[in-house]
Enzyme design. Structure first.
Site, short mmCIF file in Angstrom:
data_model
loop_
_atom_site.label_atom_id
_atom_site.label_comp_id
_atom_site.label_asym_id
_atom_site.label_seq_id
_atom_site.Cartn_x
_atom_site.Cartn_y
_atom_site.Cartn_z
N ASP A 128 0.82 -1.22 0.00
CA ASP A 128 0.00 0.00 0.00
C ASP A 128 0.85 1.27 0.00
O ASP A 128 0.43 2.31 0.49
CB ASP A 128 -0.97 0.02 1.21
CG ASP A 128 -1.70 -1.29 1.38
OD1 ASP A 128 -2.22 -1.79 0.36
OD2 ASP A 128 -1.72 -1.83 2.49
N HIS B 18 -4.25 -2.88 -7.77
CA HIS B 18 -4.55 -1.47 -7.66
C HIS B 18 -5.54 -1.13 -8.77
O HIS B 18 -5.72 -1.90 -9.71
CB HIS B 18 -3.29 -0.61 -7.76
CG HIS B 18 -2.44 -0.92 -8.94
ND1 HIS B 18 -1.24 -1.56 -8.83
CD2 HIS B 18 -2.63 -0.70 -10.25
CE1 HIS B 18 -0.72 -1.72 -10.01
NE2 HIS B 18 -1.53 -1.20 -10.90
P1 IMP Z 1 -1.51 -13.84 1.52
O1 IMP Z 1 -0.63 -13.17 0.53
O2 IMP Z 1 -2.94 -13.85 1.09
O3 IMP Z 1 -1.03 -15.20 1.90
O4 IMP Z 1 -1.49 -12.94 2.86
C1 IMP Z 1 -0.35 -12.91 3.70
C2 IMP Z 1 -0.17 -11.54 4.33
O5 IMP Z 1 0.28 -10.62 3.33
C3 IMP Z 1 -1.43 -10.91 4.93
O6 IMP Z 1 -1.06 -10.17 6.09
C4 IMP Z 1 -1.90 -9.95 3.85
O7 IMP Z 1 -2.66 -8.88 4.40
C5 IMP Z 1 -0.57 -9.47 3.31
N1 IMP Z 1 -0.64 -9.01 1.93
C6 IMP Z 1 -0.54 -9.77 0.81
N2 IMP Z 1 -0.57 -8.99 -0.28
C7 IMP Z 1 -0.65 -7.72 0.15
C8 IMP Z 1 -0.68 -6.45 -0.52
O8 IMP Z 1 -0.62 -6.36 -1.77
N3 IMP Z 1 -0.78 -5.33 0.28
C9 IMP Z 1 -0.82 -5.40 1.65
N4 IMP Z 1 -0.78 -6.57 2.31
C10 IMP Z 1 -0.70 -7.73 1.57
#
Ligand code: IMP
Length: 466
Positions: free
Chosen positions: A46, A74
């Site tokens: 972000d 995005h």
């Molecule tokens: P996953 O990628 O769905 O396995 O999530 C693992 C962690 O990464 C979680 O805390 C998500 O909120 C974070 N996360 C994954 N992709 C993003 C992103 O693009 N922006 C912010 N947090 C992310």
């Protein structure tokens, strides 16, 4: 289940850096001369990558995604039309650009089709411009189910902190199956004669796994139907077939022919599976180190633009040493509009953490930094940045490997001179108020690379280049 984590940033093309470099005049050499450029988030996501990626995409011939899946994203607004991009590289919105979804990406087929259909419906021609690696792994229908069941089973057995707080999009289980191999499905497998048998075999294994997980999580689940999955996958495979190719070869040829390539990083460095705040991380290589394996090319990117906010934010669980659960944190959240655009969930906010920024600049090989949202700091009564940590009475200048140790780190802050008033009228970095410029220079000195982009407001003239 709705996506509870993804917090995408809307980018309005009208409010971006104009093609002529805006108020700063002509574009600096780094923005036009590098044959290969990467844009990588330096914090927990972000940071505003979308704005910079979309701007740079107009100056490159090929745009490549090399990691992650539909957990990233995005939206870009062009001529009043909002385009939500999760898997398709944002070069698609720039005519004449080739776009590659590389082998390191995990692909939700229906999601990709949906994105492409939505683009076409808005008049964006994607034919012969969006390519999908035959070696990319497919996020199958069992993966999101597995993702959520693992999270709730872990939380039930070991408490809420045992859950990673994933996006629920099946990203982790898909990468886990990639490593496991026997339960993986790659894009090329979709076109193999044994596809129905493969899907039947894996569905049987997954139903057994999911049943056991559901029991631990004290919940129920509906067994998956192999024939229905195969039929859906067959339809997706047929629709995507003209785009499936050896993208590594295509990319290698483009580089050999002198075409300019932009690598669009997804997620961010502190979420890297190896170097991030593990296990509160995602499952792929999110730094520029992932470009080689995730795109299938040697040499990486010549310019690596690392994107960081002027302060720290985090979504979901995991350690965040500089978090401010107080009026300062609330002020950053309000002024920075730090709420997920999907769910409105408040982001955790705190002081800029230079221990972590040094770590991610070094790891990703950032050649320069874009410091976003500097204006959000204006008017704060005090201004701090973490320069080192204290852990068990010891001074340390790099994050420890264990998340629980990072959570115990006490930041050692440098007090910087606060700055007041509006930065918005500033048309160049050097015209910033002295204390704001000193803040930028402090960051530069700490991370050892230039801050070449400073954003001081939402409008086009407020993204300052140097
Ligand atoms: P996953 O990628 O769905 O396995 O999530 C693992 C962690 O990464 C979680 O805390 C998500 O909120 C974070 N996360 C994954 N992709 C993003 C992103 O693009 N922006 C912010 N947090 C992310």
């Amino acid at each position: 289940m709705p996506d509870t984590r993804l917090t995408s940033m809307a980018v309005d093309r009208e409010s971006m850096i104009p093609p002529d470099g805006g108020a700063a005049g002509s574009l600096p050499a780094w923005a036009v001369a590098s044959p290969t450029t990467a844009v990588i988030g330096l914090q927990w996501g972000d940071e505003g990558k979308g704005k910079i990626v979309d701007w740079l995409a107009a100056r490159h011939d090929v745009v490549v995604r090399f990691n992650g899946g539909a957990n990233a994203g995005h939206s870009v607004v062009v001529d009043g039309q909002r385009h939500a991009l999760h898997l398709v590289p944002c070069g698609v919105l720039h005519p004449g650009t080739d776009n590659i979804v590389g082998n390191g990406v995990v692909v939700d087929l229906a999601g990709l089709r949906g994105e492409l259909d939505a683009l076409e419906a808005c008049g964006v021609d994607t034919t012969g411009r969006v390519w999908l690696s035959e070696r990319a792994h497919v996020v199958m229908p069992w993966h999101p189910v597995e993702d959520r069941l693992y999270e709730s089973a872990a939380a039930r057995v070991a408490g809420a902190a045992a859950a990673v707080g994933t996006t629920g999009r099946g990203i982790g289980p898909c990468y886990a199956d990639k490593a496991l191999r026997t339960t993986a499905v790659r894009v090329a497998d979709l076109y193999a004669a044994d596809r129905p048998a493969r899907i039947a075999r894996i569905t049987a294994l997954k139903n057994a796994t999911l049943k056991a997980l559901a029991e631990v999580a004290a919940t129920s689940f509906d067994p998956l139907d192999a024939a229905a999955i195969d039929a859906a996958v067959a339809a997706d495979a047929a629709a995507l077939a003209p785009r499936v190719t050896d993208t590594a070869r295509r990319l290698g040829d483009a580089v050999a022919n002198g075409r300019r390539v932009l690598y669009e990083g997804a997620n961010a460095c502190l979420l890297d599976v190896d170097h991030g705040t593990y296990p509160y991380a995602t499952a792929s290589q999110t730094t520029a180190l992932g470009i080689g394996s995730g795109a299938g090319i040697a040499g990486g990117a010549r310019e690596v633009i690392g994107i960081a906010k002027a302060y720290q934010t985090r979504v979901g669980a995991g350690p965040m040493p500089t978090e401010q659960v107080n009026a300062i944190g609330e002020r950053l959240r309000e002024r920075g509009r730090e709420y997920g655009t999907t769910t409105g969930r408040p982001r955790r906010c705190g002081w800029l953490d230079l221990v972590l920024l040094r770590h991610t600049v070094r790891l990703t090989g950032a050649t320069r930094v874009a410091l976003m949202l500097l204006d959000v700091l204006a008017g704060l009564p005090s201004l701090k940045v973490a320069v080192s940590y204290s852990l068990d009475g010891r001074a340390i200048d790099a994050p420890p490997a264990l998340a629980e140790d990072l959570a115990r780190c006490e930041p050692v802050y440098a007090d910087l001179e606060p700055f007041d008033g509006s930065l918005e009228p500033c048309t160049s970095v050097d015209a910033l108020p002295a204390a704001a410029l000193a803040y930028v220079r402090f960051v530069e000195a700490a991370v050892g690379v230039p801050v070449s982009i400073v954003s001081v407001g939402p409008d086009r003239a407020q993204t300052l280049l140097r």
